[in-house]
Motif scaffolding. Sequence first.
Motif, PDB file in Angstrom:
ATOM      1  N   GLU A 163       0.823  -1.209   0.000  1.00 29.67           N
ATOM      2  CA  GLU A 163       0.000   0.000   0.000  1.00 29.67           C
ATOM      3  C   GLU A 163       0.856   1.258   0.000  1.00 29.67           C
ATOM      4  N   ASN A 164       1.863   1.294   0.856  1.00 27.68           N
ATOM      5  CA  ASN A 164       2.721   2.476   0.906  1.00 27.68           C
ATOM      6  C   ASN A 164       3.594   2.594  -0.337  1.00 27.68           C
ATOM      7  N   GLY A 165       4.007   1.450  -0.878  1.00 31.71           N
ATOM      8  CA  GLY A 165       4.770   1.489  -2.121  1.00 31.71           C
ATOM      9  C   GLY A 165       3.946   2.020  -3.280  1.00 31.71           C
ATOM     10  N   TRP A 166       2.683   1.591  -3.365  1.00 35.35           N
ATOM     11  CA  TRP A 166       1.802   2.097  -4.416  1.00 35.35           C
ATOM     12  C   TRP A 166       1.539   3.588  -4.238  1.00 35.35           C
ATOM     13  N   ALA A 167       1.384   4.039  -2.994  1.00 36.24           N
ATOM     14  CA  ALA A 167       1.184   5.469  -2.749  1.00 36.24           C
ATOM     15  C   ALA A 167       2.407   6.264  -3.199  1.00 36.24           C
ATOM     16  N   TYR A 168       3.598   5.709  -2.961  1.00 33.42           N
ATOM     17  CA  TYR A 168       4.840   6.353  -3.401  1.00 33.42           C
ATOM     18  C   TYR A 168       4.871   6.457  -4.928  1.00 33.42           C
ATOM     19  N   GLU A 174       2.156  11.654 -10.233  1.00 34.32           N
ATOM     20  CA  GLU A 174       1.404  12.907 -10.269  1.00 34.32           C
ATOM     21  C   GLU A 174       2.288  14.142 -10.099  1.00 34.32           C
ATOM     22  N   SER A 175       3.497  13.974  -9.571  1.00 31.35           N
ATOM     23  CA  SER A 175       4.335  15.125  -9.228  1.00 31.35           C
ATOM     24  C   SER A 175       5.121  15.677 -10.409  1.00 31.35           C
ATOM     25  N   LEU A 179       8.199  14.688 -19.345  1.00 27.54           N
ATOM     26  CA  LEU A 179       9.481  15.223 -19.800  1.00 27.54           C
ATOM     27  C   LEU A 179      10.196  16.028 -18.731  1.00 27.54           C
ATOM     28  N   GLU A 180       9.620  16.091 -17.543  1.00 29.20           N
ATOM     29  CA  GLU A 180      10.237  16.847 -16.447  1.00 29.20           C
ATOM     30  C   GLU A 180      10.694  15.950 -15.304  1.00 29.20           C
TER      31      GLU A 180
END
Length: 225
Positions: A163-168, A174-175, A179-180
């Motif tokens: 769960e925490n890995g998927w959230a990461y 999303e961040s 290309l950035e």
Amino acid sequence: MPSRADYKNTWNELAQTPEEAFLYVGGTRDEAELDATAVHAINVLRATVGINPTDDFVEIGCGVGRVGKALSGIVKTWTGCDASGAMVSHANRRLESYANAKAIEVSGHDLQPLADASFDVVYSTVVFMHLDEWDRYRYVQEAMRILRPGGRFFCDNISITTENGWAYFQQHCESFKPLERPTHIAKCSTPQELTIYLERAGFTGVQTRERDLWVDAWGIKPAAS
């Protein structure tokens, strides 16, 4: 900007000062806090491949010697390998009081010039996330090459299946626009991926475990016939 697989230039740029290097390998600019982060890594190694006072250790992606500084007092020798010459310089300054420890610069894609069958334990922690899949496997193969028969190997990565890995994973998705994305952005693994690397490289007794954000994998080089 260097390509993702240009690990040497990527990490030299991130390690221009000791404080910057500390931040990117340990999440802090403070020396004492950096030392404290090694305690957990030592406990993980004890619980998986074990730590013996007669062991010759090698770390893949040693950075500033975050873990190596803690290991050097409890093993026979510690050799850290890193693609970044800047990281290696910072590590050797931090390890100058340990006669049995040294960091060396490598290409970023293999463990030359380390000799075949010369070490008891090879490990890599908080590094596979920054490598392409082919280079992860290449390092597993190199670990097999430099380990003595019966030697042990350990690696870890962020697990996409917890769960925490998927959230990461989602956070990084999303961040950054495609290309950035920075060249050192973390990429996840699965237990199956790491198992395949170790088994295909020839390790036996391969085991994995997931712990919160992470997946660990470890195995043994077969004894000589």
